[in-house]
Each structure stands twice: as structure tokens, then as C-alpha cells.
Write an enzyme that holds these catalytic residues in place. Sequence first.
Site, PDB file in Angstrom:
ATOM      1  N   GLY A  20       0.947  -1.220   0.025  1.00 15.10           N
ATOM      2  CA  GLY A  20      -0.088  -0.202  -0.068  1.00 15.10           C
ATOM      3  C   GLY A  20       0.817   1.290  -0.168  1.00 15.10           C
ATOM      4  N   ASN A  22       1.715   3.002  -2.698  1.00 15.29           N
ATOM      5  CA  ASN A  22       0.937   3.793  -3.550  1.00 15.29           C
ATOM      6  C   ASN A  22      -0.086   4.416  -2.992  1.00 15.29           C
ATOM      7  OD1 ASN A  22       1.971   4.255  -6.546  1.00 15.29           O
ATOM      8  ND2 ASN A  22       2.312   2.054  -6.006  1.00 15.29           N
ATOM      9  N   MET A  95      -4.085  -7.009  -6.714  1.00 16.59           N
ATOM     10  CA  MET A  95      -3.650  -8.242  -7.552  1.00 16.59           C
ATOM     11  C   MET A  95      -4.886  -9.303  -7.861  1.00 16.59           C
ATOM     12  SD  MET A  95      -0.908  -6.933  -7.672  1.00 16.59           S
ATOM     13  CE  MET A  95       0.662  -7.892  -8.385  1.00 16.59           C
ATOM     14  N   LYS A  96      -6.124  -8.672  -8.079  1.00 13.25           N
ATOM     15  CA  LYS A  96      -7.059  -9.494  -8.386  1.00 13.25           C
ATOM     16  C   LYS A  96      -7.579  -9.201  -9.893  1.00 13.25           C
ATOM     17  CE  LYS A  96      -7.678 -12.537  -5.305  1.00 13.25           C
ATOM     18  NZ  LYS A  96      -7.399 -13.994  -5.479  1.00 13.25           N
ATOM     19  N   ILE A  97      -8.136  -9.686 -10.542  1.00 12.67           N
ATOM     20  CA  ILE A  97      -8.615  -9.523 -12.064  1.00 12.67           C
ATOM     21  C   ILE A  97     -10.291  -9.097 -11.679  1.00 12.67           C
ATOM     22  CG2 ILE A  97      -8.931 -10.076 -14.534  1.00 12.67           C
ATOM     23  CD1 ILE A  97      -6.313 -11.339 -14.414  1.00 12.67           C
ATOM     24  N   LEU A  98     -10.661  -7.790 -12.216  1.00 15.12           N
ATOM     25  CA  LEU A  98     -11.983  -7.509 -12.193  1.00 15.12           C
ATOM     26  C   LEU A  98     -12.689  -8.020 -13.119  1.00 15.12           C
ATOM     27  CD1 LEU A  98     -11.592  -3.837 -11.173  1.00 15.12           C
ATOM     28  CD2 LEU A  98     -12.349  -5.259  -9.536  1.00 15.12           C
ATOM     29  N   ASN A 112      -5.525   2.301 -13.262  1.00 14.10           N
ATOM     30  CA  ASN A 112      -4.603   1.100 -12.606  1.00 14.10           C
ATOM     31  C   ASN A 112      -3.154   1.646 -12.703  1.00 14.10           C
ATOM     32  OD1 ASN A 112      -3.582  -1.208 -11.625  1.00 14.10           O
ATOM     33  ND2 ASN A 112      -3.060  -2.099 -13.676  1.00 14.10           N
ATOM     34  N   HIS A 114       0.753   0.225 -13.202  1.00 13.28           N
ATOM     35  CA  HIS A 114       1.398  -0.962 -13.852  1.00 13.28           C
ATOM     36  C   HIS A 114       2.865  -0.708 -13.743  1.00 13.28           C
ATOM     37  CE1 HIS A 114       1.487  -5.122 -14.809  1.00 13.28           C
ATOM     38  NE2 HIS A 114       2.549  -4.644 -15.951  1.00 13.28           N
TER      39      HIS A 114
HETATM   40  C1  GAR Z   1       3.313  -1.313  -7.392  1.00 10.26           C
HETATM   41  O1  GAR Z   1       4.658  -1.346  -7.931  1.00 10.26           O
HETATM   42  C2  GAR Z   1       2.550  -1.439  -8.555  1.00 10.26           C
HETATM   43  O2  GAR Z   1       2.852  -0.641  -9.801  1.00 10.26           O
HETATM   44  C3  GAR Z   1       2.207  -2.876  -8.830  1.00 10.26           C
HETATM   45  O3  GAR Z   1       2.449  -3.373  -7.539  1.00 10.26           O
HETATM   46  C4  GAR Z   1       3.175  -2.557  -6.445  1.00 10.26           C
HETATM   47  C5  GAR Z   1       2.285  -2.254  -5.618  1.00 10.26           C
HETATM   48  O4  GAR Z   1       3.081  -1.478  -4.541  1.00 10.26           O
HETATM   49  N1  GAR Z   1       0.946  -3.192  -9.503  1.00 10.26           N
HETATM   50  C6  GAR Z   1       0.658  -4.246 -10.223  1.00 10.26           C
HETATM   51  O5  GAR Z   1       1.740  -5.027 -10.371  1.00 10.26           O
HETATM   52  C7  GAR Z   1      -0.483  -4.344 -10.654  1.00 10.26           C
HETATM   53  N2  GAR Z   1      -0.606  -5.518 -11.980  1.00 10.26           N
HETATM   54  P1  GAR Z   1       2.399  -0.821  -3.082  1.00 10.26           P
HETATM   55  O6  GAR Z   1       1.346  -1.813  -2.562  1.00 10.26           O
HETATM   56  O7  GAR Z   1       3.563  -0.545  -2.258  1.00 10.26           O
HETATM   57  O8  GAR Z   1       1.642   0.377  -3.781  1.00 10.26           O
END
Ligand code: GAR
Length: 194
Positions: A20, A22, A95-98, A112, A114
Site C-alpha cells: 500500500g 501507492n 492483484m485480482k482481476i476485476l 490502474n 502497472h
Molecule cells: C506497485 O509497483 C504497482 O505498480 C504494482 O504493485 C506494486 C504495489 O506496491 N502493481 C501491479 O503489479 C499490478 N499489476 P504498493 O502496494 O507498495 O503500492
Amino acid sequence: MVKSIGPKKIRTAVFISGTGSNLKNLIKFSLKKVSPIEINLIVSNNLKAKGLKFAKMYKIKKKVYNYDKKKDSEKKILKDLKSNDIKLICLAGFMKILSKDFIRRFKGKILNIHPSLLPKYKGLNTHHRAIQNKEKYSGCTVHLVNSKLDSGKIILQKKVKLSKKETPSSLQKKILKHEYILYPRAISKILVNL
Ligand code: GAR
């Protein structure tokens, strides 16, 4: 297109599955006067997600859903989004696909982030794959979510140079720092003030 009416901020939900960082960054952004969003709900599929602590810290409502039965959980999520009057969803390490149906109901209103330069390296293990393929650059992308994985309209991207000694973990750290700048910028970009 999501429209903000006057000075009122857009009611936003952030979906997380893990750390979390982000989410924390988006909360800090939302508290700034210039931010077009406020965060009213944190959603997670994972009761143990570390990022859930930010709900308490910043006094934001949180909801955790058992994703074993996706259809049921999504029904519940949609109900909670409605009762909280949520207009924008930011996926941040969710990490789930809606499902297609869920996405259709929030069409054009789900973002999102990525950790790759999409359309390259959709899905998981992006950093590992980029290093294995001897990429000179990787980066991060904020995009609208459509029914195909990591394939919606790109809002903003940031390119990051790989070093010769790059590891998946060093690259993750390097890219995360740019994610914190990119996500708020992308949010501000898509929101139109009337
Ligand atoms: C981030 O790097 C984000 O870009 C990635 O997961 C991490 C979450 O970090 N997202 C994906 O890979 C989505 N497919 P955080 O929980 O510290 O924000």
C-alpha cells in the site's frame, strides 16, 4: 471521462492487496488543496494487506472482501461503492482481476498503475522479465482499466533506465519512486474541472 463539479473533490476508492505504498502516496496527495480527489474508501481482497493500516492512520473507511467467490464479492463491493457514492476507483497494487461486468459498471472510471512500459510486460513478474530480456529501459504506466488485462488507454508513462547490476528488487524500488509522481499526475490529467 470523470467530471468534478466545482470545488468538490471526486469521491474515490483505492483498491490494494499488499504494502500500500501507492495508497499512502495517494492519500497524501488527496489531502492537498490542489488534489481533485478525496479518498473515502479502501478496498482489499487481503485481510493481511499491510496497507490496510493506512485506513486507521488516516481515518478512512476500509472494507475487506473474501475473493473466493468473485461474483459474490464483486456484488458486495459494488453495493459498498454505491452507498459511499464512489465515482472513481484507483487500483494500487490490487492483484485480482476485476470481471468484465464490474468494469462495465465503472467504465472509464477505473485507473490502474502497472510497473512496466505497457504494452510490454503485462501481468506479473515484470521486473524479472525486463531484466532477463536485457531491456535498457523499463518504467511505469497509469492506464484506464478495460476488460483486457493491462490493456486500457494509457494516461501517462515514465521511462526508467536499468543499471548493469539491476536486480528485480532494486528495479522495483527505483520504479516505485516514479509511480508516486506519476499516479497523482495521471489522476489530475483525467479529471476535468467544470
Ligand atoms: C506497485 O509497483 C504497482 O505498480 C504494482 O504493485 C506494486 C504495489 O506496491 N502493481 C501491479 O503489479 C499490478 N499489476 P504498493 O502496494 O507498495 O503500492
